[in-house]
Design a protein around this motif. Structure first.
Motif, PDB file in Angstrom:
ATOM      1  N   PRO A 147      46.248  36.469  38.818  1.00  0.00           N
ATOM      2  CA  PRO A 147      46.343  34.988  38.003  1.00  0.00           C
ATOM      3  C   PRO A 147      45.711  34.056  39.073  1.00  0.00           C
ATOM      4  O   PRO A 147      45.185  33.044  38.697  1.00  0.00           O
ATOM      5  N   ALA A 148      46.193  34.295  40.149  1.00  0.00           N
ATOM      6  CA  ALA A 148      45.935  33.133  41.447  1.00  0.00           C
ATOM      7  C   ALA A 148      44.442  33.238  41.664  1.00  0.00           C
ATOM      8  O   ALA A 148      43.663  32.120  41.714  1.00  0.00           O
ATOM      9  N   ALA A 149      43.658  34.419  41.419  1.00  0.00           N
ATOM     10  CA  ALA A 149      42.282  34.210  41.874  1.00  0.00           C
ATOM     11  C   ALA A 149      41.522  33.428  40.656  1.00  0.00           C
ATOM     12  O   ALA A 149      40.576  32.823  40.868  1.00  0.00           O
ATOM     13  N   VAL A 150      41.988  33.761  39.484  1.00  0.00           N
ATOM     14  CA  VAL A 150      41.430  33.262  38.501  1.00  0.00           C
ATOM     15  C   VAL A 150      41.620  31.599  38.316  1.00  0.00           C
ATOM     16  O   VAL A 150      40.797  30.874  38.043  1.00  0.00           O
ATOM     17  N   SER A 151      42.887  31.456  38.743  1.00  0.00           N
ATOM     18  CA  SER A 151      43.115  29.906  38.837  1.00  0.00           C
ATOM     19  C   SER A 151      42.427  29.384  39.933  1.00  0.00           C
ATOM     20  O   SER A 151      41.707  28.038  39.629  1.00  0.00           O
ATOM     21  N   ARG A 152      42.155  29.871  41.268  1.00  0.00           N
ATOM     22  CA  ARG A 152      41.097  29.346  42.072  1.00  0.00           C
ATOM     23  C   ARG A 152      39.776  29.198  41.516  1.00  0.00           C
ATOM     24  O   ARG A 152      39.046  28.269  41.981  1.00  0.00           O
ATOM     25  N   ALA A 153      39.413  30.272  40.747  1.00  0.00           N
ATOM     26  CA  ALA A 153      37.926  30.198  40.465  1.00  0.00           C
ATOM     27  C   ALA A 153      37.530  28.996  39.346  1.00  0.00           C
ATOM     28  O   ALA A 153      36.564  28.060  39.418  1.00  0.00           O
ATOM     29  N   VAL A 154      38.820  28.572  38.578  1.00  0.00           N
ATOM     30  CA  VAL A 154      38.841  27.430  37.734  1.00  0.00           C
ATOM     31  C   VAL A 154      38.734  25.996  38.431  1.00  0.00           C
ATOM     32  O   VAL A 154      38.154  25.105  38.184  1.00  0.00           O
ATOM     33  N   THR A 155      39.593  26.247  39.335  1.00  0.00           N
ATOM     34  CA  THR A 155      39.532  24.897  40.176  1.00  0.00           C
ATOM     35  C   THR A 155      38.340  24.739  41.026  1.00  0.00           C
ATOM     36  O   THR A 155      38.023  23.598  41.006  1.00  0.00           O
TER      37      THR A 155
END
Length: 305
Positions: free
Chosen positions: A36-44
């Motif tokens: 989830p952290a990797a996905v959140s970083r991509a959206v950011t």
């Protein structure tokens, strides 16, 4: 010509679309095989590049902003076109494959369409089906659906509408209810009866009952002590247990009528119906899996392909 998108940014767009479709970083991460952290970083990264907020985030919910919804529609269309281009070049369009996301209305889905899906899967085993049953009018583009079946006209001019069927309406009640309350002989007699109400999801108003009388088509408001929402099958279950009189689709209650569990009423005033249509985005390149599914449903309902 310089590059506008590197591999990282294209991947971020894909992860953004997954998050929008699942309304969850965790679910999007599971679908992509990431954290989830990797996905959140991509959206950011995307938000920083665009200078806008794409999601409203809380501890319990991830929801698209208005800017995010508009961006999602464009990104999903672009990604779909890229995927179709690859399939055409690689020859995968020679046979239907991939996932179809479809939204069906509850009664027609349960009674008429779901029973057809196993045969479709036998014919096209490489097509997976993601099925939602709801009487809510979904936004096909914003919510990532390939096709919906709905009973009312849609204002979205970007959608193609194909007639699927006309569903005949009947008025029914149990023999026990009629023994206790009498049998209505005309539509006007319904004023003395407990008429089960189904409220429209879009506005909360009762659905008017439809009749023919003296060559005219009538819309008759009725009243009753029990209102149901969301699923028409709730009202049908109540009618089967003697709660009142109901106007519903014949295809839902045809077995009840054949067995005598329900009695058809006001037949001289019947014959009205409501249409159901297939809705899907108008696209120059329609995925083969969607094309064969549309043709399959139209043939199953006796419509020209």
């Amino acid at each position: 010509m310089s590059r506008q998108f590197d591999d990282l940014m294209l991947g971020s767009i894909e992860l953004f679309c997954l998050t929008a479709e699942h309304a969850s970083f965790t679910a999007a991460a599971a679908a992509a095989g990431l954290t989830p952290a990797a996905v959140s970083r991509a959206v950011t990264r995307l938000e920083q590049r665009l200078g806008v907020r794409l999601f409203f985030r809380t501890t319990r919910q991830v929801r698209l902003t208005d800017d995010g919804r508009a961006y999602y529609q464009q990104c999903r269309q672009a990604l779909n076109q890229l995927a179709e281009a690859e399939r055409e070049l690689s020859g995968q369009q020679q046979r239907p494959a991939g996932t179809l996301r479809i939204s069906l209305p509850t009664p027609l889905g349960h009674c008429r369409i779901l029973p057809l899906l196993p045969e479709f899967r036998r014919r096209h085993p490489e097509v997976s089906l993601d099925v939602q049953l709801s009487d809510r009018n979904v936004d096909l583009l914003a919510e990532g659906y390939d096709l919906a079946v709905r009973g009312r006209a849609q204002p979205d001019s970007s959608l193609v509408a194909r007639k699927l069927c006309d569903a005949e309406l009947v008025v029914v009640a149990t023999p026990d209810y009629l023994a206790r309350h009498g049998t209505p002989r005309t539509p006007a007699d319904l004023a003395a009866h407990d008429c089960l109400q189904f409220l429209l999801p879009r506005n909360g108003q009762p659905v008017p009952w439809l009749f023919r009388q003296d060559g005219r088509e009538l819309e008759l408001p009725t009243s009753g002590a029990i209102h149901t929402r969301e699923h028409l099958l709730c009202a049908v279950t109540l009618a089967r247990h003697g709660a009142g009189v109901l106007q519903t689709y014949r295809f839902i209650v045809e077995d009840d009528l054949a067995s005598g569990r329900l009695v058809e009423l006001l037949q001289p005033y019947g014959g009205r119906s409501r249409p159901f249509s297939l809705l899907y985005p108008g696209a120059r390149h329609m995925p083969l899996r969607l094309r064969v599914f549309i043709d399959y449903l139209l043939r199953a309902f006796g419509q020209a392909v």
